[in-house]
Design a protein around this motif. Structure first.
Motif, PDB file in Angstrom:
ATOM      1  N   ILE A 281      11.213  27.742  -9.348  1.00 29.31           N
ATOM      2  CA  ILE A 281      10.995  26.597 -10.235  1.00 29.31           C
ATOM      3  C   ILE A 281      11.318  25.291  -9.512  1.00 29.31           C
ATOM      4  CG2 ILE A 281      11.509  25.637 -12.510  1.00 29.31           C
ATOM      5  CD1 ILE A 281      12.541  28.356 -13.365  1.00 29.31           C
ATOM      6  N   PRO A 282      10.350  24.370  -9.426  1.00 26.78           N
ATOM      7  CA  PRO A 282      10.666  23.078  -8.824  1.00 26.78           C
ATOM      8  C   PRO A 282      11.769  22.381  -9.627  1.00 26.78           C
ATOM      9  CG  PRO A 282       8.287  23.350  -9.131  1.00 26.78           C
ATOM     10  CD  PRO A 282       8.950  24.500  -9.840  1.00 26.78           C
ATOM     11  N   ALA A 283      12.598  21.622  -8.973  1.00 29.45           N
ATOM     12  CA  ALA A 283      13.731  20.912  -9.590  1.00 29.45           C
ATOM     13  C   ALA A 283      14.703  21.877 -10.270  1.00 29.45           C
ATOM     14  CB  ALA A 283      13.241  19.848 -10.568  1.00 29.45           C
ATOM     15  N   PRO A 284      15.177  22.898  -9.522  1.00 26.64           N
ATOM     16  CA  PRO A 284      16.085  23.877 -10.155  1.00 26.64           C
ATOM     17  C   PRO A 284      17.354  23.235 -10.698  1.00 26.64           C
ATOM     18  CG  PRO A 284      16.005  24.176  -7.762  1.00 26.64           C
ATOM     19  CD  PRO A 284      14.927  23.207  -8.111  1.00 26.64           C
ATOM     20  N   GLU A 285      17.765  22.094 -10.105  1.00 23.48           N
ATOM     21  CA  GLU A 285      18.995  21.460 -10.607  1.00 23.48           C
ATOM     22  C   GLU A 285      18.800  20.957 -12.031  1.00 23.48           C
ATOM     23  OE1 GLU A 285      17.283  20.570  -7.947  1.00 23.48           O
ATOM     24  OE2 GLU A 285      16.449  18.614  -8.454  1.00 23.48           O
ATOM     25  N   ASP A 286      17.568  20.513 -12.344  1.00 24.57           N
ATOM     26  CA  ASP A 286      17.293  20.057 -13.720  1.00 24.57           C
ATOM     27  C   ASP A 286      17.317  21.239 -14.681  1.00 24.57           C
ATOM     28  OD1 ASP A 286      16.990  17.602 -12.626  1.00 24.57           O
ATOM     29  OD2 ASP A 286      14.797  17.543 -12.780  1.00 24.57           O
ATOM     30  N   VAL A 287      16.810  22.397 -14.195  1.00 29.03           N
ATOM     31  CA  VAL A 287      16.797  23.594 -15.049  1.00 29.03           C
ATOM     32  C   VAL A 287      18.232  24.032 -15.341  1.00 29.03           C
ATOM     33  CG1 VAL A 287      16.065  26.012 -15.198  1.00 29.03           C
ATOM     34  CG2 VAL A 287      14.564  24.316 -14.134  1.00 29.03           C
ATOM     35  N   LEU A 288      19.066  24.017 -14.291  1.00 25.11           N
ATOM     36  CA  LEU A 288      20.470  24.408 -14.493  1.00 25.11           C
ATOM     37  C   LEU A 288      21.154  23.461 -15.480  1.00 25.11           C
ATOM     38  CD1 LEU A 288      21.866  25.397 -10.987  1.00 25.11           C
ATOM     39  CD2 LEU A 288      21.416  26.885 -12.936  1.00 25.11           C
ATOM     40  N   ALA A 289      20.918  22.164 -15.310  1.00 26.47           N
ATOM     41  CA  ALA A 289      21.570  21.189 -16.195  1.00 26.47           C
ATOM     42  C   ALA A 289      21.112  21.399 -17.638  1.00 26.47           C
ATOM     43  CB  ALA A 289      21.258  19.766 -15.732  1.00 26.47           C
ATOM     44  N   ALA A 290      19.814  21.660 -17.823  1.00 25.38           N
ATOM     45  CA  ALA A 290      19.296  21.877 -19.190  1.00 25.38           C
ATOM     46  C   ALA A 290      19.877  23.170 -19.770  1.00 25.38           C
ATOM     47  CB  ALA A 290      17.774  21.940 -19.170  1.00 25.38           C
ATOM     48  N   ALA A 291      19.990  24.195 -18.911  1.00 20.50           N
ATOM     49  CA  ALA A 291      20.547  25.483 -19.369  1.00 20.50           C
ATOM     50  C   ALA A 291      21.991  25.283 -19.826  1.00 20.50           C
ATOM     51  CB  ALA A 291      20.470  26.515 -18.248  1.00 20.50           C
ATOM     52  N   CYS A 292      22.738  24.461 -19.093  1.00 16.93           N
ATOM     53  CA  CYS A 292      24.144  24.215 -19.461  1.00 16.93           C
ATOM     54  C   CYS A 292      24.212  23.487 -20.800  1.00 16.93           C
ATOM     55  CB  CYS A 292      24.849  23.394 -18.380  1.00 16.93           C
ATOM     56  SG  CYS A 292      24.927  24.250 -16.800  1.00 16.93           S
ATOM     57  N   ARG A 293      23.328  22.520 -20.990  1.00 17.07           N
ATOM     58  CA  ARG A 293      23.343  21.770 -22.262  1.00 17.07           C
ATOM     59  C   ARG A 293      22.978  22.672 -23.444  1.00 17.07           C
ATOM     60  NH1 ARG A 293      20.618  17.951 -19.134  1.00 17.07           N
ATOM     61  NH2 ARG A 293      18.640  18.492 -20.113  1.00 17.07           N
ATOM     62  N   ALA A 294      22.172  23.695 -23.174  1.00 15.06           N
ATOM     63  CA  ALA A 294      21.743  24.588 -24.271  1.00 15.06           C
ATOM     64  C   ALA A 294      22.875  25.484 -24.765  1.00 15.06           C
ATOM     65  CB  ALA A 294      20.557  25.438 -23.811  1.00 15.06           C
ATOM     66  N   LEU A 295      24.007  25.472 -24.040  1.00 17.34           N
ATOM     67  CA  LEU A 295      25.125  26.354 -24.408  1.00 17.34           C
ATOM     68  C   LEU A 295      26.019  25.737 -25.486  1.00 17.34           C
ATOM     69  CD1 LEU A 295      26.239  27.416 -20.837  1.00 17.34           C
ATOM     70  CD2 LEU A 295      25.331  28.950 -22.601  1.00 17.34           C
ATOM     71  N   VAL A 296      26.572  26.613 -26.320  1.00 19.33           N
ATOM     72  CA  VAL A 296      27.622  26.159 -27.241  1.00 19.33           C
ATOM     73  C   VAL A 296      28.877  25.882 -26.407  1.00 19.33           C
ATOM     74  CG1 VAL A 296      26.735  27.563 -29.178  1.00 19.33           C
ATOM     75  CG2 VAL A 296      28.464  28.522 -27.654  1.00 19.33           C
ATOM     76  N   PRO A 297      29.829  25.103 -26.918  1.00 19.08           N
ATOM     77  CA  PRO A 297      31.102  24.952 -26.206  1.00 19.08           C
ATOM     78  C   PRO A 297      31.711  26.335 -25.955  1.00 19.08           C
ATOM     79  CG  PRO A 297      30.944  23.381 -28.016  1.00 19.08           C
ATOM     80  CD  PRO A 297      29.763  24.292 -28.155  1.00 19.08           C
ATOM     81  N   SER A 298      32.243  26.536 -24.750  1.00 18.22           N
ATOM     82  CA  SER A 298      32.789  27.822 -24.279  1.00 18.22           C
ATOM     83  C   SER A 298      31.720  28.870 -23.983  1.00 18.22           C
ATOM     84  CB  SER A 298      33.805  28.442 -25.246  1.00 18.22           C
ATOM     85  OG  SER A 298      34.873  27.557 -25.442  1.00 18.22           O
ATOM     86  N   GLY A 299      30.435  28.516 -24.116  1.00 21.14           N
ATOM     87  CA  GLY A 299      29.364  29.460 -23.783  1.00 21.14           C
ATOM     88  C   GLY A 299      29.255  29.648 -22.273  1.00 21.14           C
ATOM     89  N   TRP A 300      28.611  30.753 -21.882  1.00 18.85           N
ATOM     90  CA  TRP A 300      28.515  31.094 -20.454  1.00 18.85           C
ATOM     91  C   TRP A 300      27.085  30.996 -19.946  1.00 18.85           C
ATOM     92  CZ3 TRP A 300      32.162  32.359 -16.810  1.00 18.85           C
ATOM     93  CH2 TRP A 300      33.470  32.490 -17.286  1.00 18.85           C
ATOM     94  N   LEU A 301      26.992  30.614 -18.675  1.00 16.99           N
ATOM     95  CA  LEU A 301      25.714  30.654 -17.958  1.00 16.99           C
ATOM     96  C   LEU A 301      25.873  31.690 -16.845  1.00 16.99           C
ATOM     97  CD1 LEU A 301      22.950  29.200 -17.271  1.00 16.99           C
ATOM     98  CD2 LEU A 301      24.270  27.926 -15.580  1.00 16.99           C
TER      99      LEU A 301
END
Ligand SMILES: C[S@@+](CC[C@H](N)C(=O)[O-])C[C@H]1O[C@@H](n2cnc3c(N)ncnc32)[C@H](O)[C@@H]1O
Length: 244
Positions: free
Chosen positions: A162-182
């Protein structure tokens, strides 16, 4: 023409979307949020995963790999999904791992697989959909869920495509509830080889390779903490927790 009833899993997925379509396209057994249009693939390997032959070949190859090397696909223990929790699997391909997550969260939980490839999702929809496992066609660079939706976000063998994997990681982190895991798994050549392989594959394959430090830095920048890494043969797992 009589309208078909919405499959039970999508009655649970649709209300979670940031912008649920008025007429959801469920024609092919998955929810298509890209309007049936093909996405421009990031390179020849992704082009191949977007064909019927490529998705069939991948599905067979990964099922052999799962039997021969189950450790490659084992979630880091701290990142196991809670029973009754919600899980998002980014770049889910034929959906086998999404279905494993669905069994782990149990019937009260929900596992959503997201991918851009129609042929991969058609396989997933045909073989892995259940009342708590459903698939969406969307681009990981534009996650269709609001922040704080999932208890666990996973991505196996997809980030490198995926181009811009850092953006994907950042979006994945935001999609988490507090204390959620990636929990992310990427194929990674051993340290000495990493730079050679990256240089040789370069723009020709559209593949990116990461080492543990690259990913840890990106997760750190995304505000995540407790970063664990584990190398098993040619794959690297990295997991991190969103602060409470
Ligand atoms: C090598 S397969 C891995 C499939 C699955 N995670 C597994 O481990 O069996 C990589 C998947 O990432 C998907 N992918 C590539 N770019 C994507 C993007 N921008 N958004 C969502 N999925 C993407 C591909 O279509 C492909 O199905």
């Amino acid at each position: 023409m009589t309208e078909r009833p919405t499959p039970p899993v999508f009655t649970r997925v649709l209300p979670l979307l940031t912008a649920a379509p008025e007429h959801p396209d469920l024609e092919r057994g998955y929810l298509d949020l890209l309007g049936g249009r093909p996405e421009a693939p990031s390179g020849p390997i992704q082009s191949f995963w977007e064909t019927g032959f490529g998705s069939t070949l991948y599905d067979h190859a990964q099922s052999i790999a799962r039997r021969v090397a189950p450790g490659w696909y084992r979630l880091p223990p701290r990142a196991r999904p809670p029973v009754g929790g919600r899980v998002l699997d980014i770049g889910c391909g034929p959906g086998n791992f999404t279905a494993v997550l669905g069994r782990q969260v149990g019937p009260a939980g929900l596992a959503v697989g997201l991918d851009v490839s129609g042929p991969m999702l058609a396989r997933a929809a045909r073989t892995q959909t259940s009342d708590n496992v459903g698939f969406i066609r969307a681009d990981a660079r534009e996650l269709p869920f609001p922040d704080g939706t999932f208890d666990l976000v996973t991505s196996l063998a997809a980030l490198q495509l995926i181009p811009a994997p850092e953006d994907v990681l950042a979006a994945a982190c935001r999609a988490l509830v507090p204390s959620g895991w990636l929990a992310v798994m990427v194929p990674t050549p051993h340290d000495g080889l990493l730079h050679v392989v990256s240089r040789l594959s370069g723009d020709r394959t559209g593949l990116a390779f990461f080492d543990a430090d690259d990913l840890a830095e990106q997760l750190d920048a995304a505000g995540m903490r407790t970063v664990h890494t584990r190398r098993t043969g040619p794959v690297l797992w990295i997991s991190a927790q969103r602060p409470a």
